[in-house]
Design an enzyme around this catalytic site. Structure first.
Site, mmCIF file in Angstrom:
data_model
loop_
_atom_site.group_PDB
_atom_site.id
_atom_site.type_symbol
_atom_site.label_atom_id
_atom_site.label_comp_id
_atom_site.label_asym_id
_atom_site.label_seq_id
_atom_site.Cartn_x
_atom_site.Cartn_y
_atom_site.Cartn_z
ATOM 1 N N GLU A 154 0.821 -1.217 0.000
ATOM 2 C CA GLU A 154 0.000 0.000 0.000
ATOM 3 C C GLU A 154 0.851 1.262 0.000
ATOM 4 O OE1 GLU A 154 -2.912 -0.372 3.134
ATOM 5 O OE2 GLU A 154 -3.366 -2.439 2.595
ATOM 6 N N GLU A 195 -4.952 -8.778 -0.054
ATOM 7 C CA GLU A 195 -5.613 -8.493 1.226
ATOM 8 C C GLU A 195 -6.966 -7.883 0.909
ATOM 9 O OE1 GLU A 195 -4.938 -5.417 4.909
ATOM 10 O OE2 GLU A 195 -3.126 -6.244 3.981
#
Length: 509
Positions: free
Chosen positions: A306, A422
């Site tokens: 991220e 995820e």
């Protein structure tokens, strides 16, 4: 992919043949412990034989001298066999409740054997002390003051038991079995044609209880497991071995901050991208790479995920004190250290940005902005993304959650396998029988069946309740697969579809 599905004879992806192996493993464990228990019962000098002789008022048989060292050796050998077999049993324990009961009984028997070992050591120490006193004083006697500690053969769950340590608490101190664990090569992992299905639960891969409970509810075993580590933690051999002993590919999210760093801490002094590039962590990285290579088992490393957001320490921005281009330099530096130490033969490097349409700043949503974070095809094996459905006002569809981000990833890294690293959906409401989460799950499996998404090689579902703080906003979401009956039922139906290229072991309650 359906015309290229891997044969279930490939052991590491859970298949129905595991059930047969589980039965064989259980039988082997029982036989090993049965043999040891029989030896204790019939031993002329054993505590059982002595107690029986005293109760009957007869002279016990002449003692056969068995040293504590010999007993320890036998117990250690048996324990290693139990760890190896129990590791395989754990992943299949969801097939029947009786498996957990059998494991509990086996642990009790091991504890009993360790007690006997402690008594043997105590007696041996007492005899040695008496002999020393007699030699010194020239007379018979001695106090027998030696203390038995129970020996070094652990009676805890060990490397394949239910250690309750959470993923970010550091390397497990439990013993690791020396029994060989057969694994595929990195090349075989990359070549697998059927998809990967993984879970994140609170304590896996250190404790499988919740993981196996969810597997029971879903009816399918996973072939991948996710966990997290920080940059202050050594290579966790236990986590990797436990994962493979259960037939699951370990996928580690590795964060270049201390493990206990809060997810709202955007800057951690001493852990900038430049700190890594400068060589400050080279000794740590070198040891990590060498230990990983010595372990000899494939591991997916999702390094600093991220990165295209603004909430993590490794993102490029003023508050992180990371210059433009520093993320790629950091990634390549870590990769090069691993390459120099031969570890890249086992590491599957996984580049995983976040969902772009939730980043706020329009600049962060552009193709050029994401492209500046890509390390290059040479340094990446898989690509992926994080993507969550968390807002009731948006459409609960695959396209809404993943579409825009996947379009950019495919342009930046064409030809790379994509893992939805995820993912999850929160409970946002809806009818009792068809919540928005349930609709989102249906859309996920419909998308996996679409030939346009053949490059998506798997997903890992975040089955936890989690509180996050993003840009000062604190939110708690229930991502669990079994958060509601209809959500779970929809997932059960979806993962069992025969048009989504999964080859998974069935798990019965």
């Amino acid at each position: 992919m359906s015309d290229l599905i891997r044969s279930t004879s490939t052991w590491w992806a859970q298949s129905s043949k595991h059930a047969r192996r589980t039965a064989i493993g259980t039988t082997a464990i029982v036989l090993v412990l049965g043999l040891i228990t029989w030896t204790v019962w019939v031993s002329p000098s054993g505590p059982v034989s002595t107690a029986v002789s005293e109760a009957l008022g007869v002279t016990p048989p002449a003692a056969k001298k068995v040293s504590a060292t010999e007993l320890q050796t036998k117990l250690t050998a048996a324990q290693k066999q139990v760890w190896a077999l129990q590791g395989k049993l754990d992943s299949s324990s969801a097939q029947a409740g009786s498996r957990a009961e059998e494991i509990a009984k086996l642990k009790q028997q091991i504890a009993s054997l360790q007690s006997d070992l402690g008594a043997a050591k105590s007696a041996a120490a007492g005899s040695a002390a008496a002999a020393a006193q007699a030699a010194a004083a020239g007379k018979k006697g001695g106090s027998g003051s030696g203390s038995g500690t129970g020996g070094s053969g652990s009676g805890s769950d060990g490397a394949h038991g239910g250690n309750a340590a959470a993923p970010n608490t550091g390397p497990s101190k439990d013993p690791v079995t020396t029994e060989p664990i057969s694994t595929p090569s990195k090349a075989q992992v990359l070549a697998q044609q059927s998809r990967w299905y993984g879970l994140y639960t609170t304590q896996a891969p250190f404790n499988w209880s919740e993981y196996d409970r969810v597997s029971q509810e879903v009816g399918k075993a996973t072939n991948m497991v996710g966990f997290f580590q920080g940059f202050d933690q050594d290579f966790n051999q236990t986590a990797v071995q436990r994962s493979w002993a259960n037939g699951r590919l370990p996928m580690m999210t590795w964060e270049t901050v201390p493990a206990k760093t809060g997810n709202d801490q955007a800057f951690v002094p001493g852990y900038t991208n430049q700190d890594v590039v400068s060589g400050k962590f080279d000794a740590y990285l070198t040891k990590y790479a060498q230990d990983l290579k010595a372990n000899g088992m494939p591991l997916v490393i999702r390094l600093d995920h991220e990165m295209n957001g603004s909430w993590y320490n490794w993102s490029e921005g003023t508050k992180q004190q990371n210059a433009a281009g520093s993320y790629v330099a950091m990634w390549q530096h870590v990769w090069n250290v691993f390459q120099a130490n031969g570890a890249n033969d086992y590491v599957i490097w996984n580049w995983s940005p976040s969902r772009i349409d939730k980043l706020g700043n329009p600049k962060y949503q552009t193709l050029d902005y994401m492209r500046q974070y890509y390390p290059g095809a040479q340094y990446v094996d898989w690509v992926g993304m994080s993507g969550y459905y968390r807002t009731a006002t948006e459409q609960p569809t695959f396209q809404t959650t993943f579409g825009a981000t996947l379009a950019q990833i495919r342009k930046i890294a064409p030809g790379k396998g994509i893992v939805l690293n995820e993912i999850g959906a929160t409970e946002t409401g809806g009818t009792v029988t068809d919540s928005q989460k349930s609709q989102w799950i249906t859309s996920l499996f419909d998308a996996l069946a679409d030939p346009a998404n053949r490059d998506i090689i798997g997903f890992a579902y975040f089955s936890q309740v989690a509180t996050t703080i993003v840009d000062g906003t604190r939110t708690t979401n229930d991502w669990r697969l079994d958060s509601r009956a209809d959500s779970l039922a929809t997932f059960v139906k979806g993962i069992a579809r025969n048009d989504i290229d999964y080859d998974l072991q069935e798990v019965s309650k």
